[in-house]
Design an enzyme around this catalytic site. Structure first.
Site, mmCIF file in Angstrom:
data_model
loop_
_atom_site.group_PDB
_atom_site.id
_atom_site.type_symbol
_atom_site.label_atom_id
_atom_site.label_comp_id
_atom_site.label_asym_id
_atom_site.label_seq_id
_atom_site.Cartn_x
_atom_site.Cartn_y
_atom_site.Cartn_z
ATOM 1 C CG ASP A 1 -1.403 1.370 0.806
ATOM 2 O OD1 ASP A 1 -2.565 1.753 0.512
ATOM 3 O OD2 ASP A 1 -1.823 1.545 2.258
ATOM 4 C CG ASP B 1 -1.556 3.966 -8.264
ATOM 5 O OD1 ASP B 1 -0.725 3.431 -7.931
ATOM 6 O OD2 ASP B 1 -2.354 3.981 -7.900
#
Length: 412
Positions: free
Chosen positions: A106, A288
């Site tokens: 994460d 990302d």
């Protein structure tokens, strides 16, 4: 593309092979597996679904992610992790002797944690739950320890015995509650031939862990910029080089020889935590690896789509999934639509995208653009992982640069 570089807001080194599995690079060549959730190696893989159903789920995760980001002109940008939808998991070993664990990667949080015995309320996991009492290297952290001070005050709890406790909540209301400790974390290289250990890594020993967690994961590996993240704790060892999602400055896009420059600089300021001398207020697109699609601000996408429609002579059709914006008919099972070269012009260099970086088959006879518009009013985009496939992407904290090198990621 080896020499193409572009400035970005906060920088770490990323060496992600964005196909079946990914690797995390160490200065001396050390690597640790990052496994995509749909890889054959992943315990999270949805084996009952076909390739189009898995793609649909991945795209839906992208759509929900852009909504959770709430990306706009505001300078208060936060991501909220939805743990069950992590794109990658990391294999690591905790303790002495080492116990194999799989942590969801994460980039939007900092804490490294794993489920620990004794469990007050743990979710079911396939791997053995870590027992700190059986590890020779485990050390509990007191309330006045640096690890405890690194926790936000709202997340820390001090027990009557001066043990540092924590409560860590995520955006989907999942949470982990436990005690802070330090341990030896061990990683195996991508080829399994090398093992390297890092002692005294601060982490959370979770005794109550509830929410949307999969039994294929043991916890979570935070790669954010805070002091408790794996990034920060390995900083002196990896010379400030690691991965996460951060900002690039996109100046325009070319479709063939047609350049679209509607991405005004007035749109570009992004939040700047000013963590080092290399950070700036530039940046208008997040890079990302956890987002499937590339998402462009509405105005830029509108002009980009118009240029594509002029260049592509194929027959348009609707996405059978109802998710993608621009789709074309193709022969059954064939990715044979003509499309022009698409180039993203970043500050400092160009990124030239191939067909498979920009179009995906969503059914046997439908090929769709893997680039979509953001909701109106959201002016920061996302460079998703389809656009990054078969690139070696390097982020350098020291120089504040990101580089792209075309690479055959299918080769070891």
């Amino acid at each position: 593309m080896a020499n193409n570089v572009t400035s970005f807001l906060i920088s770490f080194l990323l060496i992600l092979l964005l196909t079946v599995q990914c690797t995390l690079s160490h200065e001396q060549g050390f690597t640790a597996n990052l496994i995509h959730r749909e890889s054959p190696l992943s315990p999270l893989k949805t084996t009952s679904l076909n390739q189009y159903e898995r793609l649909r789920n991945s795209i839906k995760r992208s759509m929900s992610k852009i909504n959770r980001f709430g990306i706009s002109a505001t300078r208060d940008l936060q991501s909220q992790v939805k743990v069950s939808e992590g794109a990658y998991i990391m294999e690591l070993y905790v303790g002495t002797p080492p116990v194999r664990q799989l942590g969801i990667v994460d980039t939007g949080s900092d804490l490294i944690w794993t489920q620990c015995q004794p469990c007050v309320k743990c979710y079911n996991q396939t791997l053995p739950i870590f027992d700190p009492t059986k590890s020779a290297s485990y050390k509990a952290k007191s309330c006045n320890s640096e690890a405890c001070k690194a926790l936000p005050k709202s997340l820390s709890i001090c027990s009557r015995k001066n043990a540092c406790g924590y409560i860590y909540r995520y955006g989907d209301r999942s949470h982990t509650i436990g005690f802070m400790g330090s341990e030896t974390l061990t990683f195996k290289s991508g080829d399994g031939k090398e093992v390297i250990s890092f002692p005294n890594i601060n982490f959370g020993c979770g005794h109550t862990n509830t929410g949307i967690f999969s039994n294929g994961s043991s916890g979570l590996v935070g790669l954010g910029g805070g002091p408790l993240s794996l990034v920060s704790q390995l900083n002196s060892t990896i010379n400030g080089k690691f991965s996460s999602f951060y900002y690039l400055t996109l100046e325009g896009i070319s479709v063939g020889k047609t350049k679209i420059s509607s991405y005004e600089r007035s749109y570009s300021p992004a939040p700047s935590p000013a963590t080092n001398d290399n950070t700036t207020n530039e940046g208008n697109i997040i890079i990302d690896s956890g987002t499937t699609l590339t998402i462009l601000p509405f105005q830029l996408y509108r002009d980009f789509r118009s240029a594509l429609e002029t260049a592509i002579k194929g027959k348009q059709t609707k996405d059978p999934m109802g998710l993608m914006d621009l789709c074309y008919k193709t022969r059954k099972g064939r990715d044979d639509l003509y499309s022009p070269i698409i180039t993203f012009h970043f500050t400092g260099g160009d990124l030239v995208l191939n067909r498979y970086n920009t179009f995906v088959l969503v059914s046997d006879e439908v090929l769709c653009l893997a680039i979509v518009p953001s909701p109106r009013g959201q002016i920061v985009g996302i460079l998703g992982y389809i656009a990054q496939m078969d690139f070696l992407v390097g982020y350098d904290t020291v120089k504040g640069k990101v580089s792209f090198k075309r690479t055959n990621c299918a080769k070891k």
